[in-house]
Scaffold this active site. Sequence first.
Site, PDB file in Angstrom:
ATOM      1  N   CYS A 198      -2.905 -14.978  -2.801  1.00 41.13           N
ATOM      2  CA  CYS A 198      -2.892 -15.049  -1.937  1.00 41.13           C
ATOM      3  C   CYS A 198      -2.890 -16.575  -1.914  1.00 41.13           C
ATOM      4  O   CYS A 198      -2.648 -17.022  -0.783  1.00 41.13           O
ATOM      5  CB  CYS A 198      -3.078 -13.863  -0.714  1.00 41.13           C
ATOM      6  SG  CYS A 198      -4.847 -14.071  -0.984  1.00 41.13           S
TER       7      CYS A 198
ATOM      8  N   PHE B  93     -11.385  -5.209  -5.203  1.00 44.81           N
ATOM      9  CA  PHE B  93     -10.891  -6.059  -4.033  1.00 44.81           C
ATOM     10  C   PHE B  93     -10.558  -5.470  -3.066  1.00 44.81           C
ATOM     11  O   PHE B  93      -9.246  -5.693  -2.456  1.00 44.81           O
ATOM     12  CB  PHE B  93     -10.384  -7.168  -4.052  1.00 44.81           C
ATOM     13  CG  PHE B  93     -10.598  -8.436  -5.529  1.00 44.81           C
ATOM     14  CD1 PHE B  93     -12.002  -9.007  -5.510  1.00 44.81           C
ATOM     15  CD2 PHE B  93     -10.327  -8.050  -6.768  1.00 44.81           C
ATOM     16  CE1 PHE B  93     -12.338 -10.219  -6.383  1.00 44.81           C
ATOM     17  CE2 PHE B  93     -10.791  -8.356  -7.415  1.00 44.81           C
ATOM     18  CZ  PHE B  93     -12.050  -9.528  -7.948  1.00 44.81           C
TER      19      PHE B  93
ATOM     20  N   ASP C   6     -15.577  -3.790  -4.194  1.00 49.34           N
ATOM     21  CA  ASP C   6     -15.699  -5.314  -3.397  1.00 49.34           C
ATOM     22  C   ASP C   6     -17.097  -5.831  -3.024  1.00 49.34           C
ATOM     23  O   ASP C   6     -18.376  -4.724  -3.079  1.00 49.34           O
ATOM     24  CB  ASP C   6     -15.548  -4.839  -1.998  1.00 49.34           C
ATOM     25  CG  ASP C   6     -14.431  -5.663  -1.168  1.00 49.34           C
ATOM     26  OD1 ASP C   6     -13.111  -5.871  -0.942  1.00 49.34           O
ATOM     27  OD2 ASP C   6     -15.490  -6.501  -0.574  1.00 49.34           O
ATOM     28  N   SER C   7     -16.914  -6.858  -2.879  1.00 48.91           N
ATOM     29  CA  SER C   7     -18.268  -7.441  -2.937  1.00 48.91           C
ATOM     30  C   SER C   7     -19.062  -7.242  -1.283  1.00 48.91           C
ATOM     31  O   SER C   7     -20.168  -7.276  -1.314  1.00 48.91           O
ATOM     32  CB  SER C   7     -18.286  -8.729  -3.233  1.00 48.91           C
ATOM     33  OG  SER C   7     -17.186  -9.681  -2.449  1.00 48.91           O
TER      34      SER C   7
ATOM     35  N   ASP D 221      -6.738  -7.573  -6.127  1.00 47.78           N
ATOM     36  CA  ASP D 221      -5.881  -8.126  -4.931  1.00 47.78           C
ATOM     37  C   ASP D 221      -7.239  -8.818  -4.599  1.00 47.78           C
ATOM     38  O   ASP D 221      -7.915  -9.223  -3.081  1.00 47.78           O
ATOM     39  CB  ASP D 221      -5.701  -7.027  -3.864  1.00 47.78           C
ATOM     40  CG  ASP D 221      -5.034  -7.671  -2.230  1.00 47.78           C
ATOM     41  OD1 ASP D 221      -4.648  -8.800  -2.989  1.00 47.78           O
ATOM     42  OD2 ASP D 221      -5.191  -7.037  -1.131  1.00 47.78           O
TER      43      ASP D 221
ATOM     44  N   ARG E 290       1.151  -1.549   0.213  1.00 52.61           N
ATOM     45  CA  ARG E 290      -0.276   0.550   0.067  1.00 52.61           C
ATOM     46  C   ARG E 290       0.805   1.195  -0.137  1.00 52.61           C
ATOM     47  O   ARG E 290       0.377   1.926  -0.742  1.00 52.61           O
ATOM     48  CB  ARG E 290      -0.963   0.165   0.945  1.00 52.61           C
ATOM     49  CG  ARG E 290      -2.172  -1.184   1.038  1.00 52.61           C
ATOM     50  CD  ARG E 290      -3.053  -0.744   1.965  1.00 52.61           C
ATOM     51  NE  ARG E 290      -2.354  -1.472   3.698  1.00 52.61           N
ATOM     52  CZ  ARG E 290      -2.536  -2.815   4.087  1.00 52.61           C
ATOM     53  NH1 ARG E 290      -4.270  -3.518   3.389  1.00 52.61           N
ATOM     54  NH2 ARG E 290      -2.592  -3.199   4.855  1.00 52.61           N
TER      55      ARG E 290
HETATM   56  N1  SAH Z   1      -6.706  -4.912  -0.801  1.00 53.98           N
HETATM   57  C1  SAH Z   1      -7.630  -5.198   0.398  1.00 53.98           C
HETATM   58  C2  SAH Z   1      -7.562  -7.039   0.782  1.00 53.98           C
HETATM   59  C3  SAH Z   1      -8.647  -8.193  -0.109  1.00 53.98           C
HETATM   60  S1  SAH Z   1      -8.843  -9.397   0.747  1.00 53.98           S
HETATM   61  C4  SAH Z   1      -6.411  -5.012   1.689  1.00 53.98           C
HETATM   62  O1  SAH Z   1      -5.440  -4.591   1.186  1.00 53.98           O
HETATM   63  O2  SAH Z   1      -6.778  -4.232   2.824  1.00 53.98           O
HETATM   64  C5  SAH Z   1     -10.118  -9.623  -0.939  1.00 53.98           C
HETATM   65  C6  SAH Z   1     -11.772  -8.522  -0.838  1.00 53.98           C
HETATM   66  O3  SAH Z   1     -12.087  -9.401  -1.979  1.00 53.98           O
HETATM   67  C7  SAH Z   1     -12.448  -8.694   0.387  1.00 53.98           C
HETATM   68  O4  SAH Z   1     -12.897  -7.324   0.763  1.00 53.98           O
HETATM   69  C8  SAH Z   1     -13.000  -9.347   0.549  1.00 53.98           C
HETATM   70  O5  SAH Z   1     -14.243  -8.794   0.087  1.00 53.98           O
HETATM   71  C9  SAH Z   1     -13.773  -9.283  -2.228  1.00 53.98           C
HETATM   72  N2  SAH Z   1     -14.256 -10.094  -2.366  1.00 53.98           N
HETATM   73  C10 SAH Z   1     -14.185 -11.629  -2.561  1.00 53.98           C
HETATM   74  N3  SAH Z   1     -14.849 -12.393  -3.314  1.00 53.98           N
HETATM   75  C11 SAH Z   1     -15.286 -11.094  -4.018  1.00 53.98           C
HETATM   76  C12 SAH Z   1     -15.629 -11.117  -5.238  1.00 53.98           C
HETATM   77  N4  SAH Z   1     -16.130 -11.848  -6.310  1.00 53.98           N
HETATM   78  N5  SAH Z   1     -15.806  -9.281  -6.064  1.00 53.98           N
HETATM   79  C13 SAH Z   1     -15.480  -8.279  -5.232  1.00 53.98           C
HETATM   80  N6  SAH Z   1     -15.203  -8.191  -4.260  1.00 53.98           N
HETATM   81  C14 SAH Z   1     -14.727  -9.555  -3.659  1.00 53.98           C
END
Ligand code: SAH
Length: 414
Positions: free
Chosen positions: A345, A236, A258-259, A305, A220
Amino acid sequence: MTVETAAPVRYRLRLKKGRERSLELRHPWLFTGAIDEIQALPGATPGDLGDVVDSNGRFLARGTVQPDSQIVCRIFVWEDTPIDRDFFVARLAAARRWRGECISADHTDAYRLVHSEGDELPGLVVDRYGPLLAVQTLTAGMHRLQPLWLDALEETLAPEAIVERGQEGRREPVADGPAVVLRGTWAHTLLEVREHGLRYRFDALGGQKTGLYLDQRENRALVRRHAAGARVLDLFGYVGGFGIAAGAGGASDVTVVDSSAPALAFARVNWESNGLAPDLLRTHDVDGFEFLRRTEETWDRIVIDPPPLARTRTSLERALRAYKDLNLWAFVRARPGALIWTFTCSQQVSHDLFQKVVFGAARDAGASVQWLARLGAGPDHPVHLDHPQGEYLKGLWLRVLQPGRAPRPREKKP
Ligand code: SAH
């Protein structure tokens, strides 16, 4: 409860002749194939400690035992020493010493304090969020040893409270439940921490992981350094970690996708509490894959991510297609000169494999792309050389010279 005595050793695992190799290499996982015989003392329960001995009965190591698991023993010590509170105090002190060196306390008060095998405490994860410690036990054995490490955590760190968090990462079944306060009192649900001087608020008892995705902290900060004047997509985005860092770095506008609607609500709160102009942030509570495919917008900076798409070997094929699809569309939605930070990840996906998939996506999209660096988790997530499996977060930093073209519908990837 205070336990002064050592945890009892109730198993004895005799190796097959000539199968001492992994122990000699000090790999902390012992697989069932190396075992000739498991002797259980009266009262032994899966998760109890056991001693590993060679075919002649000579002591080799001690760890927690899960007799029916592929990983039959997770090694704690290679000497005949007791697993007691002093053991945990010593290992926690070592883990803490390193964080004192690698984390600048003036700017950051949220970091991983114990990273399981990486800190020679197999199955234990401890994250520090300011006054709060959030712990996760990944194995039944570590769960069983809770009274010992809880005492040691209190003694070493004197936190306001210790909570046990989401067990999604757990590798073995343990009696499950929501977040519980193990020690101290913790009545708040909201917690605000600092990361490189930025403020992040989140749900300390609900939310995902142990609260925040601490592993991306340094990435970040990297995005922040390269965000000035850029249109940024944080795909995400959870509670807006990358997006807010980009905003603080002077992004012209930021879109967080994000979902999870609750996560995005925090993203907005965090954006504003860092003094960023509300009209520069857009959030979309939609599927990230769909969003990228359908949008007609383009960006100067894209962070991808996703959650772990391959949790098992069998889901690997599907996950690789999903990674390819995501990255392919990112190359299409990138502007000339765009920077992309793309991550996986999934434990099952190696750096090399991820790189192959992402490069394949660039080729399929017809994009011309430079590769700037490989990325991973920060230094508060150490990976022990004897346990390379501990490296789960892998990323690529890319620069798009020439964006890709959208595949025609019939060529669309599933
Ligand atoms: N980038 C973030 C961490 C992301 S973790 C950070 O730095 O803090 C992955 C994220 O993907 C989660 O918040 C989860 O809610 C989201 N997620 C999971 N499946 C998803 C989808 N199909 N579409 C959008 N978001 C999704």
